[in-house]
Structures are given as C-alpha cells and as structure tokens.
Scaffold this active site. Structure first.
Site, PDB file in Angstrom:
ATOM      1  N   LYS A  67       4.812   3.614   5.168  1.00  0.00           N
ATOM      2  CA  LYS A  67       5.496   2.664   4.275  1.00  0.00           C
ATOM      3  C   LYS A  67       5.851   3.327   2.937  1.00  0.00           C
ATOM      4  O   LYS A  67       6.836   2.967   2.306  1.00  0.00           O
ATOM      5  CB  LYS A  67       4.627   1.426   4.045  1.00  0.00           C
ATOM      6  CG  LYS A  67       4.491   0.520   5.268  1.00  0.00           C
ATOM      7  CD  LYS A  67       5.808  -0.143   5.664  1.00  0.00           C
ATOM      8  CE  LYS A  67       5.577  -1.273   6.668  1.00  0.00           C
ATOM      9  NZ  LYS A  67       6.832  -1.864   7.169  1.00  0.00           N
ATOM     10  N   TYR A 103       0.821  -1.215   0.000  1.00  0.00           N
ATOM     11  CA  TYR A 103       0.000   0.000   0.000  1.00  0.00           C
ATOM     12  C   TYR A 103       0.857   1.269   0.000  1.00  0.00           C
ATOM     13  O   TYR A 103       0.327   2.377  -0.027  1.00  0.00           O
ATOM     14  CB  TYR A 103      -1.092  -0.003   1.059  1.00  0.00           C
ATOM     15  CG  TYR A 103      -0.763  -0.404   2.476  1.00  0.00           C
ATOM     16  CD1 TYR A 103       0.383   0.008   3.118  1.00  0.00           C
ATOM     17  CD2 TYR A 103      -1.677  -1.183   3.192  1.00  0.00           C
ATOM     18  CE1 TYR A 103       0.637  -0.341   4.435  1.00  0.00           C
ATOM     19  CE2 TYR A 103      -1.438  -1.547   4.513  1.00  0.00           C
ATOM     20  CZ  TYR A 103      -0.269  -1.118   5.132  1.00  0.00           C
ATOM     21  OH  TYR A 103      -0.015  -1.456   6.430  1.00  0.00           O
TER      22      TYR A 103
END
Ligand code: NAP
Length: 297
Positions: free
Chosen positions: A179, A164
């Site tokens: 992330k 993601y």
C-alpha cells in the site's frame, strides 16, 4: 458535559453530495467491485448515473456486483480478470470498451490481505499480496493511461489504499509495504499523466466492516470488544461514506485535486495516547504461541 458523543452518523444510503446524473453516460471500471467496499463504491457511481464494469477473479463475485448495479437500473458488465496478469487486464479493458466504451474512471480497489507475524510469513504469501495489491494496481493504471493517451481523452484514477502506507502495519508487513507503493504511485502518475488530462488520487478507508470481509480479518477484529469505542469517531465508517468520497474525487468538482490521498477514517490513523500503552507483540495479539522456526518456511 465531557461524555464522548462521537462523530455524527452519515446521511442515509441513497443520498449524495453530488448532483444527480454527475456520471451519466460514463463507464467506470472498479476492480474487486463485486464485494465489500469495491461494491459500495461501484453502487455510488451507479446511483450518479454511471455504467459499471466489475472486474475480479471469481465469477460469483463479479456477477453479484453486476446484479446489484442492474438493480439500480444501470448497465453493468461483469468481467473475470486476475489483475496480476497484464493480458487479463488488457482483455478486461477490451471487453469494457466493446460493451460500454472506454472507462473514464478506474477505481483500483482490488487487493489481498491477511494478518500474519512477519517471522511466520512465507515467501509465497509475501509475493502474492504484493503482486495483487501493488503490481495489479500498476497494471490496471498502465492500461487505463495508455488507452487514454492514445485516444487523447481525459480520465480519473482512484487507488484505494490503507493508512499503514504511512505508519507501517504490524501484522500486515506485506500489505503495508504494497500500500505504501500504491500511495507513491498516486504521486508519480499524477505528475506524469496530468499533462495528458489524467487525474490520479488515492482513497484510504479506515475501519469499514462489511459482510464480505475475509474470515481472517473478521477474526482479528473479533478479538476486540466494543470496536466503536476504539475509534476517535466512536463509530466505524459506513461503506457509503467511502463511495461518496470516491465519486467526489472522480467528479468534475475535483478536477484540480490530483496526486492526493484522502483518508476517510474519522482521524483514527492520527491517534496518539497521552500515556504510553504497553507493547503487545503481534504473536500475542493474534493468540499465537512462541515462534517455531520449523513450523513454516
Ligand atoms: P475484499 O472484500 O476482500 O475485496 C477484495 C476484492 O479484490 C475482491 O472483490 C476480490 O475479488 C478482488 N481481488 C482480489 N485479488 C484479485 C486479483 N488478483 N485480481 C482481481 N481482483 C482481485 O476487501 P475490502 O475490505 O472490500 O477492501 C477493499 C479495498 O479497501 C482494498 O484495497 C483494501 O485494502 C482497502 N481497505 C479496506 C479496509 C476495510 O476496513 N475493509 C480498510 C483499509 C483498506 P475476487 O476474489 O473475485 O478476485
């Protein structure tokens, strides 16, 4: 014959694509290496000859990692460390150097995560996940880089990410944003530190269920049935498959691979459907009632 058969299963635990002894005499530091995927990655390095430093906050976690490595006959050091604290990170590297030598490989695996609709997310939840996942990863990479630059020695960093980072992560706004930063860091540091012999790559797991998964995440997964059939591979990943990918990226056979993020998910993140599925809100997917602005601030 059109019945799906899925991708073949992985070879058994204990096998490796790399020659035995690939990491003989090398110290490898894995953050969060006492649980779940970090532990699986640490064990693959140990099977290939590495000595391990297992670093995370909880004594019982680092001790579990140390014991598992010791069972394979390798040296292992358990260090308690909160990667949000640069001083803790420096102390962990000091302890590693004193016991096993400067780590030649750093696996930035530690992260925090739990599902929550963005409208319900507290500032504290946002800050905590970003602090651990993004800031912690940078502090560890920075410590590793500075020590190798000073020693004029090469090294390899593997940042564990999530897909993601590219797609966005409904229900995980904090972790997805962090992330994305971790993936971006791979690309920046690979260029900055390539001239000093430091290789930096990312490694993205897909669905890798394991016994240490938090109850929140297990709960979110548990609301689906027949998980395997939801994956193009028709199966989940085996933690050893992630370990094989991590050891390859940090091995002498991948020296010219840097700034790359390798996705190990059986193509799940690229899945598109021919027909559009109905949109289901994150609240509904999580079984939550209507938004109540007074419930959480
Ligand atoms: P996990 O079992 O929850 O492990 C997280 C680890 O991070 C724990 O060992 C924890 O140890 C450590 N940690 C957390 N906060 C820390 C801090 N402040 N300082 C130091 N260590 C800290 O997670 P996992 O499922 O194995 O996931 C490992 C990695 O894969 C993560 O980066 C995750 O985002 C990524 N990932 C996993 C999946 C999956 O299917 N499991 C999918 C995509 C991405 P302490 O509690 O002892 O600190």
């Amino acid at each position: 014959m059109t019945e799906p058969i899925g991708l073949p299963d992985a070879p058994p635990l204990g096998e490796s694509a790399l020659p035995a002894g690939t990491f003989d005499g090398m110290c490898v530091l894995v953050t969060g290496g006492g649980t779940g995927l970090g532990k699986a990655i640490a064990l693959e390095f140990a099977r290939l000859g590495a000595d391990l430093v297992i670093a995370s906050r909880k004594e019982e976690h680092v001790e579990a990692g140390r014991a598992a490595i010791a069972e394979l006959g390798r040296r292992a050091l358990a260090v308690t460390c909160d990667i949000r604290q640069p001083d803790d990170v420096a102390a962990a590297f000091d302890a590693a150097e004193a016991a096993l030598g400067l780590p030649g490989v750093l696996v930035n695996n530690a992260a925090a995560n739990f599902p929550v609709p963005a409208e319900d997310m507290s500032p504290n939840a946002w800050r905590t996940v970003v602090d651990i996942t993004l800031n912690g990863t940078f502090f560890c990479a920075r410590e590793f880089g500075r020590r190798h630059l000073a020693a004029r020695t090469p090294g390899s960093i593997v940042n564990v990410g999530a897909s993601y980072a590219w797609t966005g992560g409904p229900g995980f706004a904090h972790s997805a944003a962090a992330k994305a930063g971790v993936k971006n860091l791979v690309e920046t540091l690979a260029v900055e530190w390539g001239p000093y012999g430091i290789q930096v790559n990312g490694l993205v797991p897909g669905l890798f269920p394991h016994e240490d998964m938090t109850t929140d995440i297990q709960g979110a997964l548990g609301t689906r049935s027949e998980k395997d059939s939801l994956q193009p591979a028709m199966r989940a990943g085996r933690p050893r498959e992630l370990g094989w990918a991590a050891t390859f990226l940090a091995s002498p056979y991948a020296r010219f691979i840097s700034g790359h993020t390798l996705v190990v998910d059986g193509a799940n993140w690229q899945r598109r459907t021919l027909t559009m599925a109905s949109v289901v809100t994150v609240r509904r997917q999580m079984g939550k009632g209507p938004f109540d602005p007074d419930e959480r601030r």
